[in-house]
Design an enzyme around this catalytic site. Structure first.
Site, PDB file in Angstrom:
ATOM      1  N   ARG A 298       0.828  -1.209   0.000  1.00 37.43           N
ATOM      2  CA  ARG A 298       0.000   0.000   0.000  1.00 37.43           C
ATOM      3  C   ARG A 298       0.865   1.264   0.000  1.00 37.43           C
ATOM      4  O   ARG A 298       0.518   2.270  -0.621  1.00 37.43           O
ATOM      5  CB  ARG A 298      -0.954   0.005   1.197  1.00 37.43           C
ATOM      6  CG  ARG A 298      -1.991  -1.121   1.248  1.00 37.43           C
ATOM      7  CD  ARG A 298      -2.827  -1.234   0.027  1.00 37.43           C
ATOM      8  NE  ARG A 298      -3.818  -2.314   0.078  1.00 37.43           N
ATOM      9  CZ  ARG A 298      -3.585  -3.591  -0.294  1.00 37.43           C
ATOM     10  NH1 ARG A 298      -2.391  -3.977  -0.713  1.00 37.43           N
ATOM     11  NH2 ARG A 298      -4.559  -4.474  -0.264  1.00 37.43           N
TER      12      ARG A 298
ATOM     13  N   GLU B 196       2.296   1.652  -3.375  1.00 40.26           N
ATOM     14  CA  GLU B 196       1.240   2.140  -4.268  1.00 40.26           C
ATOM     15  C   GLU B 196       1.057   3.649  -4.151  1.00 40.26           C
ATOM     16  O   GLU B 196       0.786   4.337  -5.125  1.00 40.26           O
ATOM     17  CB  GLU B 196      -0.068   1.416  -3.918  1.00 40.26           C
ATOM     18  CG  GLU B 196      -1.148   1.590  -4.959  1.00 40.26           C
ATOM     19  CD  GLU B 196      -2.394   0.800  -4.578  1.00 40.26           C
ATOM     20  OE1 GLU B 196      -2.524  -0.352  -5.016  1.00 40.26           O
ATOM     21  OE2 GLU B 196      -3.235   1.322  -3.828  1.00 40.26           O
TER      22      GLU B 196
ATOM     23  N   SER C 298      15.365  15.015   1.308  1.00 41.43           N
ATOM     24  CA  SER C 298      16.365  14.015   1.696  1.00 41.43           C
ATOM     25  C   SER C 298      15.714  12.850   2.434  1.00 41.43           C
ATOM     26  O   SER C 298      14.800  13.041   3.242  1.00 41.43           O
ATOM     27  CB  SER C 298      17.420  14.660   2.608  1.00 41.43           C
ATOM     28  OG  SER C 298      18.384  13.685   2.970  1.00 41.43           O
TER      29      SER C 298
END
Lengths: 141, 141, 141, 141, 141, 141, 141, 141, 141, 141
Positions: F82, F85, F108
């Site tokens: 997830r 995604e 960063s």
């Protein structure tokens, strides 16, 4: 273009293959640019498809075929995947049997022919594919 | 273990296949864990290999085969690669011919059998592989 | 083209599916070129979409579908990925259960149908997908 | 270990599933380490498998499952590949139908259940898989 | 087109987001076709971008978004790679912490919102990303 | 070893994190060998886990961490997927917003911290992840 | 367009770099869309290439660079592959040395500059590449 | 073994490099089996590490190094990834500059040396990597 | 364009190679954009192909060749695959032999030439490929 | 084992190859399990390596070689990569030249031999590899 002409004249690969004196798979391979047409093939194709030889000679059919290029591996098409699966599942078994029958070598995919046949029995239709290649033993050097 | 026993008794797949009443490729597939042995196979194998049925029953041969697992794709082995190459080069041609002969569907790789034969003529040895599968038309839903 | 017509006439897949006497998923698959239309489908589609049969016949809908081609795997789309994830997480469990219930074989994805249903309860909406395929035992050879 | 015990006692997943009050697929998933066992599951499993709860608690079954880890994608196993193929071929069609029925969202694979059923008619055996998941609309933010 | 209009009118995502009453990330996602615009969004976008609603309705913005499609993984862009690297390095740690806090489940990426904020202190500028998703426990079945 | 000790003493990451004066995610990262322990961390860990400092010093925790090594990408675990995604779907949107807010550069992932929080409202539990990194503009050279 | 202009005016990157007060590698990166041009760069480029500033401003050079996008990895070009090979062969050694010299952290590729120099001795020509980046220690959190 | 000895005697690569009269990177490469030790190196290493020459001769250090084998590409380690990223982002720019300076050829990665240096200024620490390789023009044939 | 001209004038690579004083493989590489033409090559090519030098100078033939770009690996073309297979099967053997003959180093593919010859004996035609490259020992640094 | 014996007796592949009447590359291939030893090879190897024939017969050297298995592609080893690069850069040129010289077919990698030679001139050492394979024209079928 070839496919369009084939559709227009309502020709099956079977008919074209007979006109060329070749196997249906070989003819379909010609149409997909996976094999090279000989001069005789060009003459016969010109006749059966009703295209001028000149036009056929200018297609890539007579050049250096770029074999395998249009096929994504593993194949996503279910029909072609089933053949891929046969190699995946039975590859080692084929190898063991061939080594037992012939020794150390390979079945050529170049000095090679293949065909597809339809068989029907009470259970329905069956598809039979035959692959036949020259046995090449590894050279000793 | 199976391979060791086979080597020890100097048995070919051909001999074992006859003892089991099966194709050589199927027997090699059993040895590689790519197929499931029936009870009858176990009995026959036990006899021909001189192993107790009990021992065979405890191998993975009678379980749920993990088909295709041991094969890396594309195959690095030259013999198996040649078969893969046939699918890569002729896959689309096979599909076109099968669709012409049978309509929209696939050749089953499950309701399926295959064998390897050796043929010899003046040009040398030839290897012939036959694949025969049930034709399955796509269901209409 | 098909999608444009569908949008223009404000038709749902549900409506079109009823007009064709088929499942909604099958109709959407036709639209995406993942299934082949029968002659009857063409007639019904022509009516419901108000396109001439001739036009439909010239689309790829009636040819040899290039199934799976447009789908990148693993799927990047979250909805389709969830289905892929189900296969990834439960694939072995499905296999174990099916082997227990049916023996050594596969569920056909060709002699096969599928549908999507909506269910609503106090917790909200639920999506139910049904896959139903013929069980194919491995041939003995 | 679990599998050995299951085999020794000759228990089907169906029997174990009944003892746990759960679906067979869920139980197989537990065995493959793709799901987490509740305390109650542990108690029931201990009884039906005749293992001490202590032993079960020390397995990874009660920890954080490492879902999907043991599955190679694309699956090489023919049975699991067929499910993968369904996603590949019908994924876009499923998405289109779901969007039409529910709007923009996904079917959850977490608030989710699945089961496998066997059906038999005059044509033979059929395998029916049901996936049922909560519909989740995309949040507006 | 949307980007061109945005540049022409010299609008920041911040301004557009305020006009739509949404988060900046959500608006940028709309511009990249990674989210679906509601009717209200269309009205507001039409106003702020000075485009007719009709034009916006004909874009893919109102259709079924093809999420994730334009992103190559692993990302080659250094900025996006850093986010990917965070998942790669801290993924297991996130999972362990979430399992400890919530039990067995996932953080939804659908019932979900996210935002980017800028913070400045004596060491320079800092970028803060917040991800907030509904916790979904695995269903018991 | 660390995990075993943690389980034996029934310690949560929350407790250990407090004892070390660090974030829970950072502590879990230490446990997974994704971060380097300082001398002070070693002292505190030794106390809270009841292990000798000597033992901890001989683990890889104090060496050069091999970050990211144990994570397969794309992640198969649903929870970690997830997050992946989110990067796949919102990566470009994040980039656009950050460029608008900060100019050409990156956030960063080294001069960086992250945490996980639990929030509960009437709809249930929510998981909130915060990523905070120094903004680094590209050097001009 | 930029390349055409450069060729037409027969300018080397060296000349352009001097006109911009920048390193040659940085200028080539600008030409390949791998870096962002500042306003001053645009002015100087306009002069040295004899293009209007307006034209340059409409190129992607001033937008958000899509870094790394055009490079296929592993690189097929032999020159670029040699650099990739250096990372592959010496990556771990670099890491070990940097950790010894600086502690746990990374060399920034953002707060970073690089240049290429030519050196000639009796053995022939040598190419010297220098990479110089800010050392970033991992934040403690 | 080598690493253990190095740790035990608390030696830095810097110290060992001096004892061998070689660059630190080269010595670390020896430790990782990415370079071949000369007889002289073996003598010096034996002295500085206090291991018998015989023992060192039996390690793989004196054989045919299996370069690059232990490195997964793309590198998951953030430090090594930054170097990979430099090749990805600046590869084409390096190529353009080198072609301008030297003509058609490559920088050798074999007739090649590299080193790492630390520089410190008011902004902090900087890491400088130098790559120096023989220029090899393509042979004309 | 070059290929068209070559076909039109019915020239073999052998003829063109003689006109340029180069190897046939080198000339074919020029045609495929895998090598850089010298000024002299351009003059000779212009003569033999009957194209103006100006036209040739505007092709990519005189620029920075993008070597290897058009080749998909592993090669799908059966002829090229066989060469790939030789590297796959004999790569380690070549390395062992070269290390024995030359020490630690590589055969340059840049300071390199190659040619193809045809030999015929009673068994048929044989193809002989020769690769000849400068031996480059690893620098000591 | 073979390598250990070879090292112990301080034998070069050159010496062993002479004892077997074979090419050095072929012998190294035997050692790496990439070729099959004949009975005669076993006898000669037993003599030259001072191992019993029985021992050699029990190695995999006399079985079905698993060619190509141990080689990761693309090769990470710089020496082997250079050969891979030759295929990548010159593959199409080889194909064009071979088609011109022989027609449509391939150079066999099975009916095939190869050798490595060292040549020295005033510029240093050169490595010459020769590949010689039977030309196989595609069968007409």
């Amino acid at each position: 273009m070839l496919f369009a002409k084939k559709k227009e004249k309502n020709l099956s690969f079977e008919t074209i293959a007979k006109a060329l004196g070749r196997e249906e798979v070989a003819v379909a391979a010609l149409f997909y640019g996976q094999a090279k047409a000989s001069e005789e093939d060009i003459k016969n194709l010109a006749k059966v498809l009703d295209i001028s030889e000149q036009t056929l000679l200018s297609t890539e059919m007579t050049g250096m075929p770029d074999r395998g290029h249009s096929m994504e591996m593993p194949p996503k098409d279910p029909l072609i995947y089933r053949l891929y699966e046969v190699v995946q599942n039975y590859g080692q078994a084929y190898k063991a049997i061939m080594n037992e029958k012939f020794g150390d070598g390979i079945m050529s995919a170049i000095t090679f022919s293949t065909k597809v046949e339809k068989e029907t029995d009470e259970k329905g239709d069956w598809c039979k594919i035959t692959l036949r290649g020259k046995w090449l033993p590894y050279s000793r050097f």
